[in-house]
Design a protein around this motif. Structure first.
Motif, PDB file in Angstrom:
ATOM      1  N   ARG A 279       6.875  23.922   2.837  1.00  0.00           N
ATOM      2  CA  ARG A 279       7.797  24.239   1.740  1.00  0.00           C
ATOM      3  C   ARG A 279       7.449  25.592   1.117  1.00  0.00           C
ATOM      4  NH1 ARG A 279      10.139  20.219  -2.912  1.00  0.00           N
ATOM      5  NH2 ARG A 279      11.182  21.810  -4.176  1.00  0.00           N
ATOM      6  N   LEU A 280       6.169  25.835   0.878  1.00  0.00           N
ATOM      7  CA  LEU A 280       5.743  27.125   0.348  1.00  0.00           C
ATOM      8  C   LEU A 280       6.102  28.240   1.328  1.00  0.00           C
ATOM      9  CD1 LEU A 280       4.089  28.745  -1.811  1.00  0.00           C
ATOM     10  CD2 LEU A 280       2.082  28.335  -0.363  1.00  0.00           C
ATOM     11  N   TYR A 281       5.891  27.979   2.606  1.00  0.00           N
ATOM     12  CA  TYR A 281       6.131  28.989   3.639  1.00  0.00           C
ATOM     13  C   TYR A 281       7.592  29.428   3.656  1.00  0.00           C
ATOM     14  CZ  TYR A 281       5.933  31.269   8.212  1.00  0.00           C
ATOM     15  OH  TYR A 281       5.994  32.181   9.235  1.00  0.00           O
ATOM     16  N   VAL A 282       8.507  28.472   3.772  1.00  0.00           N
ATOM     17  CA  VAL A 282       9.919  28.857   3.903  1.00  0.00           C
ATOM     18  C   VAL A 282      10.454  29.488   2.620  1.00  0.00           C
ATOM     19  CG1 VAL A 282      10.334  27.088   5.649  1.00  0.00           C
ATOM     20  CG2 VAL A 282      10.851  26.593   3.269  1.00  0.00           C
ATOM     21  N   ALA A 283       9.828  29.196   1.485  1.00  0.00           N
ATOM     22  CA  ALA A 283      10.283  29.774   0.217  1.00  0.00           C
ATOM     23  C   ALA A 283       9.895  31.243   0.076  1.00  0.00           C
ATOM     24  CB  ALA A 283       9.720  28.969  -0.948  1.00  0.00           C
ATOM     25  N   HIS A 284       8.834  31.678   0.791  1.00  0.00           N
ATOM     26  CA  HIS A 284       8.297  33.015   0.528  1.00  0.00           C
ATOM     27  C   HIS A 284       8.171  33.917   1.754  1.00  0.00           C
ATOM     28  CE1 HIS A 284       7.367  32.262  -3.699  1.00  0.00           C
ATOM     29  NE2 HIS A 284       6.963  31.060  -3.336  1.00  0.00           N
ATOM     30  N   VAL A 285       8.417  33.392   2.955  1.00  0.00           N
ATOM     31  CA  VAL A 285       8.201  34.216   4.140  1.00  0.00           C
ATOM     32  C   VAL A 285       9.285  35.278   4.276  1.00  0.00           C
ATOM     33  CG1 VAL A 285       9.488  32.712   5.740  1.00  0.00           C
ATOM     34  CG2 VAL A 285       7.574  34.111   6.581  1.00  0.00           C
ATOM     35  N   ARG A 286       8.865  36.466   4.681  1.00  0.00           N
ATOM     36  CA  ARG A 286       9.788  37.551   4.988  1.00  0.00           C
ATOM     37  C   ARG A 286      10.374  37.343   6.384  1.00  0.00           C
ATOM     38  NH1 ARG A 286      11.081  40.575   0.444  1.00  0.00           N
ATOM     39  NH2 ARG A 286       9.224  41.520  -0.507  1.00  0.00           N
ATOM     40  N   GLN A 287      11.439  38.074   6.680  1.00  0.00           N
ATOM     41  CA  GLN A 287      12.035  38.005   8.004  1.00  0.00           C
ATOM     42  C   GLN A 287      11.187  38.783   9.029  1.00  0.00           C
ATOM     43  OE1 GLN A 287      15.344  36.326   9.093  1.00  0.00           O
ATOM     44  NE2 GLN A 287      14.086  35.210   7.618  1.00  0.00           N
ATOM     45  N   ALA A 288      11.507  38.577  10.302  1.00  0.00           N
ATOM     46  CA  ALA A 288      10.683  39.142  11.377  1.00  0.00           C
ATOM     47  C   ALA A 288      10.564  40.653  11.283  1.00  0.00           C
ATOM     48  CB  ALA A 288      11.265  38.736  12.727  1.00  0.00           C
ATOM     49  N   HIS A 289      11.666  41.335  10.972  1.00  0.00           N
ATOM     50  CA  HIS A 289      11.614  42.799  10.934  1.00  0.00           C
ATOM     51  C   HIS A 289      10.783  43.313   9.763  1.00  0.00           C
ATOM     52  CE1 HIS A 289      14.815  42.068   7.997  1.00  0.00           C
ATOM     53  NE2 HIS A 289      14.664  43.310   7.590  1.00  0.00           N
ATOM     54  N   GLU A 290      10.419  42.415   8.849  1.00  0.00           N
ATOM     55  CA  GLU A 290       9.600  42.784   7.689  1.00  0.00           C
ATOM     56  C   GLU A 290       8.156  42.321   7.835  1.00  0.00           C
ATOM     57  OE1 GLU A 290      12.708  42.463   4.038  1.00  0.00           O
ATOM     58  OE2 GLU A 290      12.335  40.583   5.132  1.00  0.00           O
ATOM     59  N   GLY A 291       7.807  41.692   8.967  1.00  0.00           N
ATOM     60  CA  GLY A 291       6.422  41.318   9.208  1.00  0.00           C
ATOM     61  C   GLY A 291       6.061  39.875   8.949  1.00  0.00           C
ATOM     62  N   CYS A 292       7.004  39.074   8.431  1.00  0.00           N
ATOM     63  CA  CYS A 292       6.755  37.637   8.184  1.00  0.00           C
ATOM     64  C   CYS A 292       5.578  37.376   7.253  1.00  0.00           C
ATOM     65  CB  CYS A 292       6.540  36.878   9.497  1.00  0.00           C
ATOM     66  SG  CYS A 292       7.997  36.780  10.547  1.00  0.00           S
TER      67      CYS A 292
END
Length: 574
Positions: A544-557
């Motif tokens: 839940r924490l991960y999906v709330a704060h992860v950047r997209q692939a082109h931004e480095g995740c």
């Protein structure tokens, strides 16, 4: 680098161990409790050894011995070593993917550094996500640090044929599914493909990232190429221990090494190595921790300038053991020297140019000259209405006939649907079809698993088909190969265009033009977009924490709250 040499009372650990108060009394008494003498730590740099060993990480199975060798070097140089276990992230075993936990290791490592009385740190990694995670942490903490790579395993073997981890797994799995080898032969491949500790000996993510760490200047010169079982690897461990003590006294910090110039060198090396597409995500994340703006465009520009020189699978023919005997990364850097910034500092105190003096290539078939490369380009960054923020692929590992292709899509909503349907004899699939996997990105996976090397339908394998265009918002193993288009951004799970693809839609790929387009009208896409609904999100915990704060692939995740160069806040000692 700083010319000032620290005094003992300027060491960070002095706050814990050197002052005259009740808390320092408690710290010293507990060290004495463990059997240390005052002479072990008084006036000496305290060196943390971040060890990502575990009983279920074959890449790091030798780390308990290497820790002792690193400690020996630290003691020799007058330091005080303390081992700090960290999350292991075993690539073969952690599910759904270690990428889900890269940021967790980065957070843990940063907090281990911040919260303990250490003056410098040795980062022990190698298995895919451990290298970027530890370096991300070190760049954020910005205490003196040095990276110690696990080293590749030795060559695999089956019936006298060298086997490469990952690459030959996919190859022989396809042959088994096509009925070309027997179950017993498949079992023999299983028994011969991984013959020692150490990370993958192909140019997968592990070998790519340790080479990048060295190219950035964070590994002792030549260290990333040494096989894990080689005696030179043990000597590297002791030398790493000695060097980190000197780095503390000189106050040499990671951000003085990892500059924009060093990142450029690393990207060029990535291309010359024919490195894993995963590296693009990790290098962007590391660069942002160092305050360096980096986009996919920089990788694409470098790919157009730098050919593949390392003749290592999956882009080439050999393995990392052969690469080491041919001269290793230093020899490749020597061949690439006209395209590198040789003035960049390295962790051993010399510039890159000084490090490369006298270096030679011992086998030009394994490490090719610029005039006779393995392939013209290692990676390509694609844009178009299907990937507005970019997608990536490895042209050097794909069937050349597919680099310009148009065909109808077979769309799978998720991995489970793909696995259930891919070998169904009723699946209408031809070699010209484009396989599309959705909901496998950073949020959709979650964690962006290595599902991007979609299997070719069994009925096509039986006809001799070994490559097709495959598109997803997932990653793929750096050891894999094929016309796989990956990291489509924005991903399907947040409503990116990939979510709108339907079976039968035509898709056009043109690698030379760097285009990836869905041939559907904007009016129809607008109707589909209006009808799209997101999937349920994780209910609790890390996901839940991960999906709330992860950047997209082109931004480095990376996580949105971990990027940037805000200074590490020193803990209060009360």
């Amino acid at each position: 680098m700083s010319m000032h040499r620290k005094r003992p009372d300027e060491l960070r650990s002095h706050r814990w161990l050197g002052v005259k108060d009740l808390r320092a009394f408690g710290h010293r008494s507990r060290l004495l409790q463990m059997g240390y003498a005052r002479e072990d730590w008084q006036g000496k740099p305290v060196i943390g050894i971040l060890d990502t060993w575990s009983d279920i990480n074959p890449c790091h199975a030798h780390f308990p011995l290497r820790v002792q060798e690193i400690k020996r070097g630290i003691w020799q140089a007058g330091g005080f070593p303390l081992e700090l276990p960290a999350l292991s992230l075993s690539e073969p075993f952690v599910k759904p993917t270690t990428m889900l936990y890269r940021n967790l290791l980065a957070m843990e490592a940063e907090e281990l550094i911040r919260s303990h009385p250490i003056d410098g740190v040795v980062l022990m990694g190698g298995c895919d996500k451990t290298t970027p995670a530890l370096i991300m942490a070190a760049l954020s903490a910005d205490l003196p640090a040095i990276f110690f790579p696990a080293g590749p395993m030795v060559r695999g073997n089956w019936h006298g044929v060298p086997l490469g981890s990952g690459s030959d797994t996919w190859k022989y799995w396809a042959e088994l599914r096509a009925g070309k080898i027997t179950e017993r032969e498949w079992q023999e491949v299983e028994e011969g493909i991984a013959r020692s500790f150490g990370h993958c000996m192909t140019m997968g993510t592990a070998s790519t990232m340790t080479a990048i760490a060295e190219a950035m200047g964070l590994v002792l010169p030549g260290g990333s190429s040494i096989p894990a079982v080689d005696a030179n690897h043990a000597r590297l461990a002791a030398a790493t221990g000695r060097r980190i003590v000197e780095l503390v006294w000189q106050d040499v910090r990671p951000r003085t090494i990892v500059t924009a110039r060093a990142i450029d060198n690393a990207i060029r090396v990535h291309m010359a190595m024919g490195g894993s597409t995963n590296a693009m995500i990790h290098v962007i994340a590391m660069a942002r921790r160092a305050g360096i703006a980096l986009t996919l465009d920089r990788f694409d520009a470098s790919a157009r300038e730098i050919p593949v020189l390392a003749n290592v699978r999956p882009s080439g023919a050999y393995l990392m053991e052969d690469f080491y005997y041919a001269g290793g990364l230093l020899a490749l850097l020597k061949e690439l020297a006209p395209r590198l910034d040789l003035g960049c500092p390295t962790i051993d105190g010399r510039t890159l140019g000084e490090v490369l003096e006298g270096v030679k290539v011992h086998d030009p078939e394994v490490i090719r000259p610029l005039a006779d490369p393995v392939a013209a380009e290692a990676c390509a960054v694609l844009h178009g209405n299907l990937a507005p923020f970019g997608a990536v692929m490895k042209p050097s590992a794909a069937d050349p006939r597919l680099l310009r292709h148009e065909g109808p899509a077979i769309a799978f909503e998720d991995y489970d649907e793909m696995a259930a349907r891919i070998d169904d004899p009723a699946l209408e699939a031809s070699p010209d079809h484009v396989l599309v996997l959705k909901n496998a990105g950073p949020v959709g996976g979650p964690g962006m698993p290595e599902w991007g090397m979609l299997p070719i339908p069994k009925k096509l394998l039986e006809r001799g088909v070994r490559d097709m265009v495959r598109i997803s918002d997932a990653r793929m193993s750096g050891t894999s190969y094929g016309a796989c288009i990956l990291h489509v951004s924005p991903e399907a799970a947040i409503g990116g265009p990939l979510a709108l693809v339907r079976t039968g839609d035509r898709i056009r790929l043109d690698v030379a033009a760097r285009r990836l387009d869905l041939l559907v009208s904007e009016e129809e896409l607008a109707r589909r977009r209006a009808a799209w609904r997101p999937r349920p999100q994780p209910a609790r915990g890390w996901e839940r924490l991960y999906v709330a704060h992860v950047r997209q692939a082109h931004e480095g995740c990376d996580f949105d709250f971990l990027e940037g160069t805000a200074p590490m806040v020193e803990p209060a000692i009360h």
